[in-house]
Design an enzyme around this catalytic site. Structure first.
Site, PDB file in Angstrom:
ATOM      1  N   GLY A   1      -4.343  -2.355  -5.397  1.00  0.00           N
ATOM      2  CA  GLY A   1      -5.060  -2.536  -4.285  1.00  0.00           C
ATOM      3  C   GLY A   1      -4.830  -4.214  -3.776  1.00  0.00           C
ATOM      4  CB  CYS A   2      -6.626  -7.166  -4.582  1.00  0.00           C
ATOM      5  SG  CYS A   2      -7.846  -6.751  -3.653  1.00  0.00           S
ATOM      6  CB  VAL A   3      -1.595  -6.654  -7.271  1.00  0.00           C
ATOM      7  CG1 VAL A   3      -0.271  -6.906  -7.543  1.00  0.00           C
ATOM      8  CG2 VAL A   3      -2.536  -7.356  -8.146  1.00  0.00           C
TER       9      VAL A   3
ATOM     10  CB  THR B   1      -1.511 -10.344  -2.469  1.00  0.00           C
ATOM     11  OG1 THR B   1      -2.771 -10.435  -2.313  1.00  0.00           O
ATOM     12  CG2 THR B   1      -1.175 -11.837  -2.758  1.00  0.00           C
TER      13      THR B   1
END
Length: 213
Positions: free
Chosen positions: A151-153, A156
């Site tokens: 997800g966020c990794v 990013t």
């Protein structure tokens, strides 16, 4: 398809390349918050080892005056500032303002003099000052640790590359709720967007750089 190479060989043919570490790194802790460490929360992910790895990397980074940045997630009580992401992903309700699941876990102490970026979307870059801050600090490399890998990794990492910074994803210091999305996304990030490395490789790199003071 008959006689087609296996997955690893297929990607080695097309994507076998490393960027390598740059000269001026920063370290980012992506969403290491209580929701992923509390067994009563629907987002619990058994990621104590990932945080422990990230903390060891932070210690090595601090020894070289490499800055550390932290991200968390926070929404208005009705989630109206979360847009379609909040509408789609119901577990984000754990990050409405004041919810204890959005706090730092007990094992993570965030000093007042280190940067915290509060976001509403997966990428630490989207709708935040991160890219401008890294540019102002003359950073060329962002060492990624955090949650979750898929997800966020990943978001990013993709935006990091898109903004012109070198994404270094530390395998030992990122985590997910299941091994399959964790490994699949590490594989894909390493193929297309940045370098996936070990904690040992990261600390060895940090030990070789000059102070960034």
């Amino acid at each position: 398809m008959p006689n087609s190479p296996d997955l690893g060989e297929n990607y080695r043919i097309a994507y076998d390349n490393k960027i390598g570490f740059g000269k001026r790194p920063a370290l980012i802790f992506i969403d290491f918050v209580e929701a992923y460490f509390n067994k009563d929360c629907e987002l619990y992910a058994d990621v104590d080892d990932a945080l422990a790895s990230a903390l060891r990397i932070r210690e090595a980074a601090r020894a070289k005056n490499v800055p550390t940045i932290y991200t968390n997630v926070s929404y208005l009580p009705d989630g109206s500032d979360g847009g379609r992401f909040f509408q789609k992903a119901k577990p984000l309700r754990n990050f409405t303002r004041g919810n204890p699941m959005g706090a730092w876990p007990a094992a993570l102490k965030v000093p007042d003099d280190e940067l915290v970026i509060t976001k509403q979307y997966p990428s630490a870059f989207f709708g935040t000052s991160l890219a401008s801050t890294l540019t102002t600090w003359n950073i060329d490399t962002l060492i990624l640790t955090g949650l979750s890998t898929s997800g966020c990794v990943r978001a990013t990492c993709v935006d990091c590359s898109s903004h012109g910074f070198i994404p270094i994803v530390v395998r030992d210091a990122v985590g997910d709720r299941h091994e399959a999305p964790h490994e699949a996304n590490l594989f894909d990030m390493n193929a297309k967007y940045g370098d996936v490395v070990t904690e040992a490789e990261t600390i060895a790199y940090l030990d070789t750089i000059g102070d960034n003071s």
